[in-house]
Design an enzyme around this catalytic site. Structure first.
Site, PDB file in Angstrom:
ATOM      1  CB  CYS A 155      -0.935   0.004   1.197  1.00 27.67           C
ATOM      2  SG  CYS A 155      -2.187  -1.274   1.062  1.00 27.67           S
ATOM      3  CG  HIS A 156       0.528   3.665   2.132  1.00 22.11           C
ATOM      4  ND1 HIS A 156      -0.373   2.866   2.769  1.00 22.11           N
ATOM      5  CD2 HIS A 156      -0.197   4.547   1.418  1.00 22.11           C
ATOM      6  CE1 HIS A 156      -1.600   3.256   2.461  1.00 22.11           C
ATOM      7  NE2 HIS A 156      -1.529   4.272   1.652  1.00 22.11           N
ATOM      8  N   GLY A 157       4.444   1.065   0.924  1.00 21.74           N
ATOM      9  CA  GLY A 157       5.874   0.773   0.834  1.00 21.74           C
ATOM     10  C   GLY A 157       6.622   0.643   2.152  1.00 21.74           C
TER      11      GLY A 157
END
Lengths: 191, 419
Positions: A155-157
């Site tokens: 999703c956001h690394g």
């Protein structure tokens, strides 16, 4: 209305203030059930525990089980992965706290504190990214496991290492270790 | 100038009787028929009517959908398919509602950009502007909760990610964020309980929006409409009655916009959605690439641009909340950007920034996309906090026309004698 100044309060002023305070407290108290009804209800709170048989999980494999509606990652780590996780210094960690529900709050995030004694190949984690709640990748053989060989949240690394500790990305905390115990050599009870 | 006497004259006995008891026709006539409208307003001033129309469309289609939809984790996904396949004209009503949300946001973004360009937030329209920001926030909350209802993978993970924003409070007061998130969920994870309450709120909030829109229109009719010159209405020759002039303009713009809308409803109903939302919600598997609906992408890009959880959340919320302070951040005495040669460039840079953030928000959170998202996030805040106050003081505005009438009809000497 108030014929008397504040320096010279009379009985009526007192009664008015008393009535207002009473109504205010009453309104606040009446509000509470309407707020509290949204909290987890009794059936949700009834803390279910589950037993998981680990015998089919071979070295290097991982399974995901569902506990309290959340995914729990269970990984049978290779000797290599355990070695890598143990070699990490606490100063290299973004979150130096163990996040293990079985240990005191401030315990350091050593690999030892994230696993059970003599069962250090087994890593049991709540599989929810501590950033915004996605399920990180890394359970299946073909998954991207991130730069540190553990899990990677698409999703956001966020990158987690082989002890489930946050190493890179926006997540603030290590993956949570849920309360669990070994009931036999190959069986654990979560919850 | 805006407060004027209604020219309403009741003719029939019934309307005279009613006028003496509840002068609602007098009010409607005064506010929506002979209301003085600046004679120079352009098509950007039709977005208000457009938005009112879409609010009504969403409420009507939403009430109908609620008659067929089932808000439980077991039934929600299938009931949406049931609406699309079995319910008479269900496909049409559902498409109008889903595409309608996107067009509602398209119209509101044009409306907001219009306000920013022509300085419609400046005194005496601050309250009008703030009410607009409140409506925008309510719209976002309503759209977010509505998106959860089909209970597909995108629905489920959108709810998970957005509700988890509140868990960032844990880094200020440990435990409080988690308590709030569990309170929102009604459990330890997103579940059917969460879906059920979101459905109740999704049904409630549009009516709250109706209420605030009422205040927004009220505030508008107290101070009167702004216009492309940004000048105040000074004399009756600056205005035309709302009906038929502004009303017909609204009707024409609405027709064109609805044509585009219909094209999406009938031919591209899923174009603005995500294929992953046709997979039923699965709490044990996150789709590899989750993105919000297009209208939330710029804020999503801001959230992801910042490597710290709490700061990302703060930046995202403040990017919207800062709009409340725009009336005081802009120091220029000239309303309309038309007469602001320097600010004009910054305005279009700001528009480009928001569009760029939207593009970057749709891309994976890695490498060059994150770098650019940081650059544009920085400009977003610099624009509002630095450019607006400083350019307003530094810049020399172009000469303003003496009146609205002069801007339309030329100098008074050339103006025809009228009315």
């Amino acid at each position: 209305m108030a014929s008397h100044s504040a320096e010279d309060p009379n009985r009526r002023d007192f009664i008015v203030i008393l009535a207002q305070a009473f109504a205010g407290v009453g309104a606040a108290v009446a509000l509470w059930p309407f707020i509290h009804q949204m909290n987890p209800d009794a059936s949700t709170q009834a803390l279910a525990s589950i037993e998981v048989d680990l015998s089919p999980v071979k070295e290097g494999q991982a399974i995901t089980v569902s506990w309290r509606g959340k995914p729990v990652f269970i990984r049978n780590r290779t000797a290599e992965e355990v070695k890598t996780a143990k070699a990490v210094k606490l100063t290299e960690l973004k979150d130096p706290i163990a996040r293990n529900e079985a240990l005191p709050d401030r315990s350091p995030a050593t690999d030892q504190n994230r696993t059970k004694k003599d069962k250090e190949n087994w890593l049991v984690l709540v599989g929810i990214c501590t950033h915004l709640g996605c399920i990180p990748k890394g359970q299946s053989m073909g998954d991207a496991k991130g730069d540190y060989g553990g899990w990677f949240c698409p999703c956001h690394g966020s990158h987690y290492d082989t002890a489930g500790r946050i190493r890179l990305g926006p997540a603030p905390q290590n993956l949570l270790v849920p309360p669990y115990e070994f009931v036999s050599n190959t069986m654990i009870k979560i919850g | 100038m805006a407060s004027h006497e209604s020219t309403y004259r009741p003719t029939s006995n019934i309307s005279k009787w009613l006028d003496a008891r509840l002068p609602v026709q007098r009010m409607m006539h005064g506010q929506f028929v002979d209301f003085p409208t600046p004679r120079n307003i352009n098509y950007l001033w039709t977005t208000g009517g457009l938005l009112t129309f879409f609010l009504a469309v969403q409420i009507v289609t939403g009430i109908v959908l609620a008659m067929h939809y089932m808000p439980s984790a077991a039934d929600a996904f299938n009931s949406v398919e049931h609406i699309r396949r079995n319910v008479n004209y269900g496909w049409l009503i559902r498409n109008i509602h889903a595409v309608g949300a996107s067009f509602f946001f398209l119209a509101v973004y044009i409306h907001i950009a219009r306000g920013l360009y022509y300085g419609s937030y400046k005194a005496p329209r601050e309250v009008l502007w703030i009410l607009g920001v409140v409506i925008f926030l309510l719209m976002m909350a309503t759209a977010f909760m509505g998106y959860s209802l089909p209970w597909g993978q995108m629905s489920f993970w959108a709810v998970t990610v957005i509700t988890n924003l509140f868990s960032s409070i844990d880094s200020i007061i440990p435990g409080l964020g988690t308590r709030i998130v569990q309170w929102l969920w009604g459990g330890y994870a997103v579940s059917g309980t969460t879906l059920n309450r979101f459905y109740a709120l999704h049904y409630l909030l549009p009516f709250v929006i109706v209420g605030v829109v009422g205040l927004h229109i009220w505030a508008l009719h107290v101070v009167g409409q702004n216009n492309p010159t940004g000048l105040d209405i000074k004399s009756p020759s600056d205005t035309v009655p709302m009906a038929p002039y502004a009303v017909m303009k609204d009707v024409f713009a609405l027709s064109v916009f609805v044509l585009l809308f219909a094209w999406f409803v009938f031919y591209l109903p899923d174009y603005l959605g995500h294929p992953d939302n046709y997979i039923e919600a699965n709490p044990l598997s996150t789709p590899p690439h989750i993105v919000p609906e297009w209208y939330f992408l710029p804020y999503y890009a801001i959230l992801r641009a910042i490597p710290d959880k709490l700061m990302g959340v703060i930046a995202m919320f403040s990017s919207i909340l800062l709009l409340i302070f725009v009336p005081w951040l802009d120091t220029s005495r000239v309303r309309s950007t038309k007469y602001r040669p320097v600010y004009k460039w910054f305005f279009w840079l700001f528009v480009f920034t928001v569009v760029a953030l939207g593009y970057l928000g749709s891309k994976p959170a890695e490498g060059v996309y994150v770098q650019w998202a940081r650059v544009f996030t920085a400009y977003y805040f610099i624009h509002l906090l630095v450019v607006l106050p400083i350019v307003g003081v530094m810049e020399t505005a172009k000469p303003l026309p003496r009146s609205i009438a002069e801007s339309v009809l030329g100098s008074p000497a050339a103006a025809p004698k009228h009315r």
